[in-house]
Write a protein that holds these residues in place. Structure first.
Motif, PDB file in Angstrom:
ATOM      1  N   GLU A 163      82.582 -21.438 -28.674  1.00 34.88           N
ATOM      2  CA  GLU A 163      82.622 -22.451 -27.625  1.00 34.88           C
ATOM      3  C   GLU A 163      82.526 -23.852 -28.228  1.00 34.88           C
ATOM      4  OE1 GLU A 163      83.496 -23.559 -24.130  1.00 34.88           O
ATOM      5  OE2 GLU A 163      82.950 -21.452 -24.290  1.00 34.88           O
ATOM      6  N   SER A 167      85.434 -26.383 -27.376  1.00 30.09           N
ATOM      7  CA  SER A 167      85.055 -27.470 -26.473  1.00 30.09           C
ATOM      8  C   SER A 167      84.694 -28.767 -27.180  1.00 30.09           C
ATOM      9  CB  SER A 167      83.862 -27.040 -25.607  1.00 30.09           C
ATOM     10  OG  SER A 167      84.194 -25.927 -24.816  1.00 30.09           O
ATOM     11  N   LYS A 219      77.053 -29.619 -17.270  1.00 26.32           N
ATOM     12  CA  LYS A 219      76.178 -29.241 -18.372  1.00 26.32           C
ATOM     13  C   LYS A 219      75.095 -28.269 -17.919  1.00 26.32           C
ATOM     14  CE  LYS A 219      73.718 -31.159 -22.314  1.00 26.32           C
ATOM     15  NZ  LYS A 219      73.339 -32.386 -23.063  1.00 26.32           N
ATOM     16  N   ALA A 222      76.635 -24.884 -17.392  1.00 25.77           N
ATOM     17  CA  ALA A 222      77.011 -24.277 -18.672  1.00 25.77           C
ATOM     18  C   ALA A 222      75.809 -23.615 -19.337  1.00 25.77           C
ATOM     19  CB  ALA A 222      77.617 -25.332 -19.591  1.00 25.77           C
ATOM     20  N   GLN A 226      75.628 -19.566 -20.398  1.00 29.05           N
ATOM     21  CA  GLN A 226      75.403 -19.019 -21.729  1.00 29.05           C
ATOM     22  C   GLN A 226      74.178 -18.109 -21.756  1.00 29.05           C
ATOM     23  OE1 GLN A 226      78.464 -19.703 -22.440  1.00 29.05           O
ATOM     24  NE2 GLN A 226      77.898 -19.926 -24.581  1.00 29.05           N
ATOM     25  N   GLN A 270      80.634 -18.991 -13.768  1.00 26.77           N
ATOM     26  CA  GLN A 270      81.919 -19.383 -14.348  1.00 26.77           C
ATOM     27  C   GLN A 270      82.856 -19.975 -13.293  1.00 26.77           C
ATOM     28  OE1 GLN A 270      80.758 -19.431 -17.523  1.00 26.77           O
ATOM     29  NE2 GLN A 270      82.912 -19.138 -17.951  1.00 26.77           N
ATOM     30  N   ILE A 273      81.683 -23.497 -12.681  1.00 31.88           N
ATOM     31  CA  ILE A 273      82.073 -24.368 -13.799  1.00 31.88           C
ATOM     32  C   ILE A 273      83.554 -24.699 -13.720  1.00 31.88           C
ATOM     33  CG2 ILE A 273      82.394 -24.428 -16.308  1.00 31.88           C
ATOM     34  CD1 ILE A 273      79.791 -22.858 -16.577  1.00 31.88           C
ATOM     35  N   ARG A 277      85.167 -28.334 -13.437  1.00 32.32           N
ATOM     36  CA  ARG A 277      85.971 -28.783 -14.570  1.00 32.32           C
ATOM     37  C   ARG A 277      87.407 -29.085 -14.141  1.00 32.32           C
ATOM     38  NH1 ARG A 277      85.605 -24.421 -17.984  1.00 32.32           N
ATOM     39  NH2 ARG A 277      87.443 -23.569 -17.008  1.00 32.32           N
ATOM     40  N   ARG A 341      80.112 -27.866 -21.823  1.00 34.46           N
ATOM     41  CA  ARG A 341      79.793 -26.470 -22.139  1.00 34.46           C
ATOM     42  C   ARG A 341      79.611 -26.297 -23.644  1.00 34.46           C
ATOM     43  NH1 ARG A 341      83.146 -21.269 -19.846  1.00 34.46           N
ATOM     44  NH2 ARG A 341      82.110 -19.674 -21.073  1.00 34.46           N
ATOM     45  N   SER A 345      76.322 -24.989 -25.854  1.00 32.61           N
ATOM     46  CA  SER A 345      76.394 -23.981 -26.916  1.00 32.61           C
ATOM     47  C   SER A 345      75.913 -24.564 -28.234  1.00 32.61           C
ATOM     48  CB  SER A 345      77.838 -23.483 -27.055  1.00 32.61           C
ATOM     49  OG  SER A 345      78.235 -22.750 -25.918  1.00 32.61           O
TER      50      SER A 345
END
Length: 612
Positions: A163, A167, A219, A222, A226, A270, A273, A277, A341, A345
Motif C-alpha cells: 500500500e 499510494s 485517513k 484507512a 488495515q 472499503q 473509502i 476517494r 491510506r 500503512s
C-alpha cells in the motif's frame, strides 16, 4: 507529513534519483508548455491575423539573448516571420505543425525517462523498507511475538508495504512534477495576462479546501481498514494451523461466522473509502471547470469590449493553457486523497521499525571466548513487566555436567532456560560463562556455543537435508548423514521417497512427531555446541518414539554441558544435579536419590508420575 518524509528516507541515496528525475521532469514540462504556446501563431495563420506587413516586422531585428520568457517569444517570432516571408502562409502552417509534433515527441520522451527513474525509485524504496522491517522483526525479543498477532505482522510486511508503494511512492511523481507544472503554467499565464490570472487565483483555493476536508476523513477509515485486514489474516493463519482441531470439534460454522463478520466489516470500510476517494476526482473537475467558466465569462467580456490586452487568438490560447492547469491540480487532489491510506500503512510499518529490541549488544561487545569451565547464575531475577517470574536464582553448572529443571507448570523453568542464550536478559543479577557476563558479549557469539532442542520441533518447509544443515552452509553430506545416524534418524530418512532430499511440508507436517524431533536433534548435533538446552524434548512422544529420541539425546549430551527441562523420570533421574522450581524460586536441589530421600515436592512429583 512526518510519515511521508520518513518514508522518503528509504529512497537514499537521493543522488541516484533526484537530479535526473528533476531534469527530465523540467524538460518534459518545458516542451509540453511549448506545445500550447504554438497555438497563438497557429491560430493567427489560420485566421489571417499575420499578413505580409506583420511578418516583416517580426523578422526584423534578431533579439539579443536573455534568460526570460520574452526573449524566447521574440526569438520564435523572428524565425516564424522569416518562414512566412520565404514560404508563405502554407509553409508557416507546415512549420508550426512540425514544431508541435517535435515538441510533443520530446515532451513524451522526457516523461518516459522520468517514469523510468520513478520505477527504479519505487522498487528501491519498497525493497529497503521491507528489508528494514524484516531485519527488525528478527532482532526483536521473543516476548514481542507473544503479544502481537502473527497475521498483523504479516499484513505489515506484505499488504501495508504494498500500500505504501501504490499510494505513497507512486504519488512522488505527482508531488514533484505537478507543482512544477502548475508553477510553470502560472508563470506563463502571468506573462500573458496578470489581471486574469489574479482573478483565477481567487477561485482556486476553494476547491483545494474541499478536497483537503475529504482527505482527512479518508485517513481515519484507512486505519480501520488495515486493522480489519490484519485480523482477517490472523483468522486465516489460525484456520490453516488448527484445521485438525476445527474439524474435530465440528467448528466449521463457528470459524466461518468469525471470518464472515470480519470480512463484511472490511468490505464496509472499503466501500466507504472508495466512495470518499472517488468523490475527489469528479468534485475537483467540477470545481475546476466552474473556475474556467467564470474566467471565460470575465475574460471574454473584457476581450469583446476591447478592454483586455489580449487578442482573440491569445485569449483562446490563455483559456486552453488555464484549462491545462486543471490536469495537474486534479492529479494532486486525487493523489492527496489516495495517499491517506498509504500514510496509515506507512505508520503501521514504521511502528515495527521503531520498536526497540530489549536484547541488544553493547557498543563495545566482544566475542565470547570458547567455553572452558562453568556456567554461573548469580542471584538472577526476571519479570515480564511488573510480574516477577524468577527470583534470586543462584546455581553453578560445571562443564560436562547435566542439570535438570523440574517443577509445576508456570514455575519459571522455560524462562530460566531462555535466559542462557539471551532470548531475554535478566532484570536482576547476572549470568556468567567462565566468569564473563554474557551481556558484555555479542548475542551471536553467545548463541553460537549453545544448541536448543524444544518440545515443539521447529522445522521449515524444505528438504530433510537442509533442515539438518540449517545455517551450516559448509556442512558436507557425510557430516549431515553422520549427525542423522547419531540422532537415530538415518533409518527412517532413507526410507522416504527421496531420502535426504525429501520435502517435509509446512512445519514438517509429512513426518511424525518422533521423526521431527530426531531431525531437530540431528540439527543440534551437526552444530556441535558445547552447551545444550533441552526443553521437554520427549514430553509429546509415544513410548516407542520416546525411546529412540531418548537414545538420540543421550548421544547428543555426551561430553556436553546440558540444561534439561523435563517431567519424565527417565529423562532426569541420571542428571548430575536437579533444581526444583516453584513460583520462580528454587525450592529444592540435589541428585535424584537425595531429593527422593528428602520427601519434598520432587518426591511427590515423581511419585505421582509412577502411579499414573
Amino acid at each position: 507529513m512526518k510519515t511521508y518524509l520518513r518514508i522518503l528516507q528509504f529512497a537514499k541515496p537521493y543522488s541516484r534519483f533526484v537530479p535526473l528525475y528533476t531534469l527530465y521532469t523540467i524538460l518534459g514540462i518545458i516542451f509540453g508548455l511549448f506545445n500550447f504556446t504554438l497555438l497563438v501563431p497557429l491560430l493567427d495563420v489560420l485566421f489571417g491575423e499575420v499578413g505580409q506587413q506583420e511578418a516583416v516586422a517580426m523578422a526584423t531585428g534578431k533579439p539579443e539573448f536573455a534568460l526570460n520568457i520574452e526573449f524566447f517569444k521574440e526569438f520564435f517570432n523572428y524565425y516564424f516571420g522569416q518562414v512566412i516571408l520565404e514560404e508563405g502562409r502554407g509553409g508557416a502552417l507546415l512549420f508550426v505543425c512540425i514544431m508541435i509534433i517535435v515538441s510533443v515527441f520530446l515532451a513524451n520522451v522526457f516523461r518516459y525517462l522520468a517514469f523510468r527513474i520513478v520505477g527504479e525509485l519505487r522498487a528501491h524504496v519498497v525493497r529497503n523498507m521491507r528489508q528494514t522491517v524484516y531485519e527488525r522483526i528478527t532482532q526483536l525479543h521473543l516476548g514481542y511475538f507473544g503479544n502481537e498477532r502473527k497475521g498483523d505482522l504479516m499484513t505489515r510486511l506484505t499488504v501495508d508495504i504494498q500500500e505504501v508503494e501504490s499510494s505513497v511512492v507512486n504519488t512522488l511523481t505527482v508531488v514533484v512534477r505537478e507543482p512544477i507544472s502548475i508553477i510553470a503554467f502560472f508563470v506563463l499565464l502571468f506573462s500573458m495576462s496578470a489581471e486574469l490570472t489574479l482573478f483565477s487565483l481567487i477561485l482556486l483555493p476553494i476547491s483545494g479546501g474541499i478536497i483537503a476536508g475529504i482527505s482527512k476523513r479518508l485517513k481515519r477509515k484507512a486505519q480501520q481498514g488495515q486493522d480489519s485486514l490484519s485480523f482477517i489474516l490472523t483468522i486465516i493463519d489460525e484456520t490453516l494451523s488448527g484445521m485438525r482441531v476445527i474439524k474435530a470439534f465440528n467448528a466449521e460454522p463457528f470459524i466461518l461466522d468469525k471470518f464472515y463478520d470480519q470480512n463484511n466489516r472490511y468490505a464496509r470500510i472499503q466501500r466507504s473509502i472508495a466512495h470518499k476517494r472517488d468523490l475527489a476526482s469528479p468534485l475537483s473537475e467540477f470545481l475546476g471547470v466552474s473556475v474556467v467558466a467564470g474566467l471565460l465569462l470575465y475574460g471574454g467580456t473584457l476581450v469583446l469590449n476591447q478592454e483586455s490586452e489580449l487578442s482573440a487568438s491569445e485569449f483562446i490560447t490563455y483559456i486552453v493553457l488555464f484549462s491545462q492547469v486543471l490536469v495537474p491540480a486534479k492529479a494532486m487532489s486525487s493523489a492527496f486523497s489516495n495517499i491517506q491510506r498509504g500514510l496509515v500503512s506507512g505508520d503501521r510499518v514504521l511502528q515495527v521499525i521503531d520498536t526497540v529490541p530489549q536484547v541488544v549488544d553493547k557498543p563495545n561487545a566482544m566475542v565470547l571466548p570458547a567455553f572452558e569451565d562453568k556456567i554461573e547464575l548469580r542471584d538472577v531475577g526476571f519479570a515480564y513487566g511488573d510480574k516477577p517470574v524468577l527470583q534470586h536464582i543462584s546455581v553453578t553448572i560445571p562443564k560436562g555436567k547435566t542439570v535438570a529443571l523440574v517443577g509445576p507448570s508456570g514455575g519459571g523453568k522455560s524462562t530460566l532456560a531462555d535466559l542462557l542464550p539471551r532470548f531475554y536478559d535478566p532484570t536482576e543479577g547476572a549470568i556468567l560463562i567462565d566468569g564473563h557476563d554474557i551481556r558484555d558479549y555479542t548475542t551471536q557469539s553467545v548463541r553460537a556455543q549453545m544448541g536448543v532442542v524444544t518440545q515443539e520441533s521447529i522445522l521449515f518447509n524444505d528438504t530433510i537435508y537442509n533442515n539438518i544443515a540449517f545455517n551450516k552452509t559448509d556442512a558436507t553430506e557425510e557430516e549431515v548423514i553422520a549427525a542423522a545416524k547419531i540422532a537415530n534418524a538415518h533409518e527412517f530418512i532413507i526410507q522416504t521417497e527421496n531420502g535426504y532430499q525429501s520435502m517435509i511440508g509446512d512445519r514438517g507436517g509429512k513426518l511424525s512427531g518422533g521423526q521431527r524431533q530426531r531431525i531437530s536433534i540431528a540439527r543440534a548435533i551437526l552444530q556441535n555446541p558445547p552447551i545444550l538446552i533441552l526443553d521437554e524434548a520427549t514430553s509429546a512422544l509415544d513410548t516407542e518414539s520416546e525411546k529412540l529420541v531418548q537414545e538420540a539425546l543421550t548421544n547428543l549430551m555426551k561430553n556436553r554441558t546440558s540444561v534439561v527441562i523435563a517431567h519424565r523420570l527417565s529423562t532426569i533421574q541420571h542428571a548430575d544435579h536437579i533444581l526444583v522450581l516453584q513460583q520462580g524460586q528454587i525450592v529444592e536441589r540435589g541428585t535424584h536419590e537425595e531429593l527422593q530421600e528428602q520427601g519434598g515436592l520432587y518426591a511427590r512429583l515423581t511419585q505421582m508420575q509412577l502411579t499414573v
